[in-house]
Structures are given as structure tokens and as C-alpha cells.
Design a protein around this motif. Structure first.
Motif, mmCIF file in Angstrom:
data_model
loop_
_atom_site.group_PDB
_atom_site.id
_atom_site.type_symbol
_atom_site.label_atom_id
_atom_site.label_comp_id
_atom_site.label_asym_id
_atom_site.label_seq_id
_atom_site.Cartn_x
_atom_site.Cartn_y
_atom_site.Cartn_z
ATOM 1 N N SER A 1 -76.566 -39.967 -47.760
ATOM 2 C CA SER A 1 -74.741 -40.144 -48.629
ATOM 3 C C SER A 1 -75.248 -41.248 -49.820
ATOM 4 O O SER A 1 -76.412 -41.591 -50.220
ATOM 5 C CB SER A 1 -74.567 -41.382 -47.736
ATOM 6 N N GLY A 2 -74.373 -40.354 -50.915
ATOM 7 C CA GLY A 2 -74.036 -40.474 -52.435
ATOM 8 C C GLY A 2 -75.510 -39.603 -53.477
ATOM 9 O O GLY A 2 -75.518 -39.460 -54.678
ATOM 10 N N SER A 3 -76.698 -40.038 -52.181
ATOM 11 C CA SER A 3 -77.593 -39.188 -53.558
ATOM 12 C C SER A 3 -78.572 -38.156 -52.943
ATOM 13 O O SER A 3 -78.615 -38.523 -51.186
ATOM 14 C CB SER A 3 -78.050 -39.885 -54.735
ATOM 15 N N THR B 1 -66.812 -39.494 -49.458
ATOM 16 C CA THR B 1 -68.601 -39.860 -49.883
ATOM 17 C C THR B 1 -69.146 -38.141 -50.093
ATOM 18 O O THR B 1 -68.677 -36.979 -49.493
ATOM 19 C CB THR B 1 -68.977 -40.528 -48.402
ATOM 20 N N ALA B 2 -69.979 -37.817 -50.679
ATOM 21 C CA ALA B 2 -70.518 -37.073 -50.678
ATOM 22 C C ALA B 2 -72.107 -37.156 -50.263
ATOM 23 O O ALA B 2 -72.420 -38.176 -49.908
ATOM 24 C CB ALA B 2 -71.165 -36.788 -52.129
ATOM 25 N N HIS B 3 -72.797 -35.699 -49.378
ATOM 26 C CA HIS B 3 -73.693 -36.257 -48.069
ATOM 27 C C HIS B 3 -74.367 -35.104 -48.875
ATOM 28 O O HIS B 3 -73.905 -34.030 -49.608
ATOM 29 C CB HIS B 3 -72.777 -35.672 -47.114
ATOM 30 N N TYR B 4 -75.565 -34.803 -49.107
ATOM 31 C CA TYR B 4 -76.704 -34.199 -49.178
ATOM 32 C C TYR B 4 -77.451 -34.432 -48.292
ATOM 33 O O TYR B 4 -78.005 -35.053 -47.473
ATOM 34 C CB TYR B 4 -78.080 -35.131 -50.323
ATOM 35 N N SER C 1 -75.698 -29.225 -50.172
ATOM 36 C CA SER C 1 -74.262 -30.099 -49.922
ATOM 37 C C SER C 1 -72.936 -30.993 -50.249
ATOM 38 O O SER C 1 -72.611 -29.310 -49.722
ATOM 39 C CB SER C 1 -74.911 -31.175 -51.534
ATOM 40 N N ALA C 2 -73.008 -31.356 -49.549
ATOM 41 C CA ALA C 2 -71.023 -31.325 -49.174
ATOM 42 C C ALA C 2 -70.285 -32.553 -49.447
ATOM 43 O O ALA C 2 -70.963 -34.038 -49.470
ATOM 44 C CB ALA C 2 -71.028 -30.820 -48.005
ATOM 45 N N SER C 3 -68.844 -32.536 -49.741
ATOM 46 C CA SER C 3 -68.282 -33.945 -50.060
ATOM 47 C C SER C 3 -67.255 -34.235 -48.703
ATOM 48 O O SER C 3 -66.882 -32.641 -49.290
ATOM 49 C CB SER C 3 -67.802 -34.027 -51.776
ATOM 50 N N THR C 4 -66.649 -35.316 -48.784
ATOM 51 C CA THR C 4 -65.266 -35.178 -47.799
ATOM 52 C C THR C 4 -64.311 -36.124 -48.384
ATOM 53 O O THR C 4 -64.185 -36.889 -49.368
ATOM 54 C CB THR C 4 -65.937 -35.947 -46.597
ATOM 55 N N THR C 5 -63.447 -35.608 -48.363
ATOM 56 C CA THR C 5 -62.045 -36.586 -49.117
ATOM 57 C C THR C 5 -61.937 -37.313 -48.227
ATOM 58 O O THR C 5 -62.397 -37.944 -46.913
ATOM 59 C CB THR C 5 -60.612 -35.566 -49.384
#
Length: 399
Positions: free
Chosen positions: A39-41, A80-83, A101-105
Motif C-alpha cells: 500500500s502506498g508505494s 489509497t494507492a495500491h501497488y 497499480s490502482a487507486s481507490t477513492t
């Protein structure tokens, strides 16, 4: 000798709502795949020669999958951004890796919702995702299972409806409880609602019509059922109404035309088509007037952007003190007793609770157009003359 392992291909990560990421990839024919999440990076590479299993730490992240499949539903945090890193595996050695990667609102601050963004085919009991709930789902009777919302050709079975939040995640299937069987699952809000007006909604479908069967939702005060709404167990086959207290009691005092709630078109087909009778049912209860209303919208009908005025499909007035507070929601369906047949399978999705219509349906007001032709001209030493034209929609102007 050293064999350089080929990476998996066609890897992807797609956010589905606020708490689910759908992963897909194509494995090399000769090698299984390991997926590392952070998560995050991005994570760093695994250590060659070290064994990893699902749940192990790896490269600053976590191994979430190891196997020969081609897809995975990953439950994640919102906002969060998910890698993800995808590796081919041979023994304890790994390819260079490919990423997605994908980001959730984020959820709105007061958004009480469960989109059932849980892993497909898992039991609903004990699951506790989404926003502003207290604890997990508790299945009190019957079997509730998370199930994909997609049929053939990736067509949603429960469709998106205008002015209702876009469907995301999965849905819940309640297994057929049999003749006279009754099934229910309950979850509580993070904070009780005790005043003003409470609104609640869900997408539902059920398998069989006929008398003395019910399918819908119940407002709960702790462990006490206060008001059931949906297809009530009346003498009308498809009667939309409101039952005081528990759902599994005969109540024919508050109902609307029988066609409002109908079974889906092909009973017995597990609802895996996108042409059946799927409904959004919406309830509101006013703590000041003790009045409860319910409406149903078929899958082909747009839900109003603004709260409906006038009479709803069914209305019931409770006595003072009947409902002093509401702490949770119960999903339920069944029949009154032996000999009354079975409701069959039932489906639930997108359970939402709010204290206003706008928060319930998630409609963000459209930003108005600016005024035009604005001018400011000095007139002497102490005055400025302003002029402008209102926009074409006639909105007032603030300066």
C-alpha cells in the motif's frame, strides 16, 4: 546453471469501488505466479532462493497470492494507492517481475454503505468491510455467500441505475432456505440514529412469489426487529409493504399494488441474467412523526435525483415509542411456516443508510455556470458601478 524466468504477462489492477481491486494476469505455461502487494508505494524484489507463501512479508510488502490461477479479487483500504508485483516462480527463484497499480477513492465522511466488496464465494458471516459500521455481519439463520455480480460477457446482473451510486464489488446470495425456511443476517451502524429522518436502500431480487413469503430488510434496535420493508408476508403475492416488528409475521395492513415487487423473470435460474426483476427498495422513517414510507424502483426505472414528494408506494404510521432508535439493518427472506413453500434464493447488494436523500443516492449538485458580461467601473471617488448578466439557467449571483 541459471535459468532466467519469463515474467507473467497481461497483468492488470482495476479498482472496483472503494475497497476492492480486481487483478488479472496471464501466467507463463511452465511457471506459477506469485503476487506481492504494498500500500502506498511499490515493493522491492523478493530474495532469490528464499521461500515465500501467501501471507509472508516480501520486499516491504505482503505476498497475497501464489498459484496457477489467472485472476484475484483483493479487498483493500479506501482512499489509497495500491501497488502489485507479479512474479513467475520456479522453486524458490523468481522472475524480474512486472507491475500494476490502482487507486481507490475515499468514502464520504457520513457514508454508511456496504457494497459487499469481499472475495467471491466466501461466507458473509464475520465480514466487516465498507464504511461506518460497528463490527461484522452476523448470520443468524441460513446461508449467505458473497457472489460475483457479473454474468456472461461481463454484463452486470444487478445493473447501474441513474441517480443511484454505481454498483461496485460483489453481491450476496442467500441460499434457498426450503419450505417454511427463514434466513437473516444482521449488521450494526457505528452510531445509532435517534432523530430526524433515516433513509435506507438496497438492491434486491428473490426467486419465488406466492402468499406468505417475504424478502427485504429490517430496521433493528439492537437485537429487536422494529420494522420490516420489502415483499411482505401478506396474502398478496407481490405486495410491497411495511411490517411492524419482525418480518415473519402475517401483516396485511400496509401494502401497495401487487405488481411493485415481482420475482425475476425466470424462476430457478439463479438470477444470472440481466433481464430479471431486480429492484432498488428505499425506506424512510421520520422520528418526529413516527411515519415510515417505502418505494421500489425496477431495474429499468431511474431513481429521482431529488426526494420524491407526495405519496410513496406504501406508508405506515407507528405509535409513539415504537421506534426510538435504529442501530442496524437485517437482510432477510423466507416464508411464514411449514407448508407455505419457499422464497427460493434471494440476492442483496449496495446496502446504504443516510440521514438525507442526497446522501443516500450520492448525487453531487451540479456546479452552476458563471454569470457573464461582468464589469466594474469607477464613478467618482467613492463609488464603483457593477454590472453582469445572470447565466442562462437563471441562477442568482453572489459577489
Amino acid at each position: 546453471s541459471v535459468t532466467i524466468l519469463p515474467d507473467p504477462t497481461a497483468q492488470s489492477a482495476t479498482a472496483d469501488g472503494k475497497t476492492l481491486v480486481r487483478l488479472a494476469w496471464t501466467k507463463n505455461a511452465s511457471y506459477d505466479v506469485m503476487i506481492v502487494y504494498k500500500s502506498g508505494s511499490a515493493s522491492t524484489a523478493p530474495t532469490q532462493g528464499q521461500a515465500y507463501n501467501a501471507g509472508d512479508a516480501c520486499g516491504g510488502g505482503l505476498v497475497i497470492y501464489k498459484g496457477s490461477g489467472a485472476a484475484l479479487e483483493h479487498v483493500v483500504a479506501s482512499g489509497t494507492a495500491h501497488y502489485y508485483a507479479f512474479y513467475s516462480v520456479s522453486g524458490n527463484y523468481y522472475s524480474a517481475g512486472v507491475t500494476a497499480s490502482a487507486s481507490t477513492t475515499a468514502f464520504a465522511a457520513d457514508e454508511i454503505v456496504d457494497t459487499f466488496s469481499y472475495t467471491n464465494s466466501t461466507s458473509l458471516n464475520g465480514l466487516n468491510g465498507s464504511n461506518l459500521w460497528s463490527g461484522a455481519w452476523s448470520v443468524g439463520a441460513g446461508t449467505f455467500t458473497v457472489e460475483t455480480n457479473y454474468g456472461s460477457a461481463s454484463v452486470p446482473i444487478f445493473p447501474n441505475m441513474p441517480y443511484y451510486p454505481t454498483n461496485s464489488g460483489n453481491r450476496v446470495r442467500m441460499s434457498n432456505p426450503g419450505d417454511g425456511g427463514q434466513s437473516h443476517a444482521t449488521r450494526s451502524f457505528a452510531a445509532a440514529i435517534t432523530s430526524g429522518t433515516i433513509y435506507a436502500a438496497a438492491i434486491i431480487s428473490y426467486q419465488y412469489d406466492e402468499d406468505y413469503k417475504y424478502a427485504g430488510l429490517t430496521f433493528m434496535s439492537n437485537t429487536t426487529a422494529k420494522a420490516f420493508w420489502g415483499k411482505i408476508a401478506s396474502s398478496g403475492w407481490r405486495t410491497l409493504g411495511i411490517t411492524k416488528g419482525a418480518a415473519n409475521s402475517f401483516d396485511n395492513t400496509a401494502s401497495s399494488p401487487e405488481y411493485i415487487i415481482n420475482s425475476y423473470d425466470n424462476p430457478g435460474n439463479d438470477a444470472n441474467n440481466n433481464t430479471g426483476a431486480v429492484y432498488v427498495i428505499i425506506a424512510r422513517y421520520n422520528f418526529d412523526t413516527d411515519v415510515m414510507d417505502v418505494k421500489a424502483y425496477h431495474r429499468t426505472v431511474s431513481i429521482p435525483e431529488t426526494e420524491p414528494t407526495g405519496a410513496w408506494d406504501a406508508t405506515r404510521t407507528f405509535s409513539a415509542g415504537d421506534i426510538d432508535y435504529i442501530t442496524g439493518i437485517r437482510l432477510e427472506a423466507g416464508a411464514l411456516g411449514a407448508g407455505d413453500g419457499s422464497i427460493g434464493q434471494a440476492y442483496f447488494d449496495e446496502v446504504r443508510v443516510a440521514t438525507s436523500w442526497a446522501d443516500l443516492v450520492g448525487v453531487v449538485p451540479t456546479k452552476p455556470l458563471d454569470p457573464t458580461g461582468q464589469t466594474a467601473a469607477a464613478d467618482g471617488s467613492e463609488m464603483a458601478r457593477l454590472a453582469w448578466a445572470k447565466n442562462g439557467n437563471g441562477n442568482d449571483v453572489m459577489i
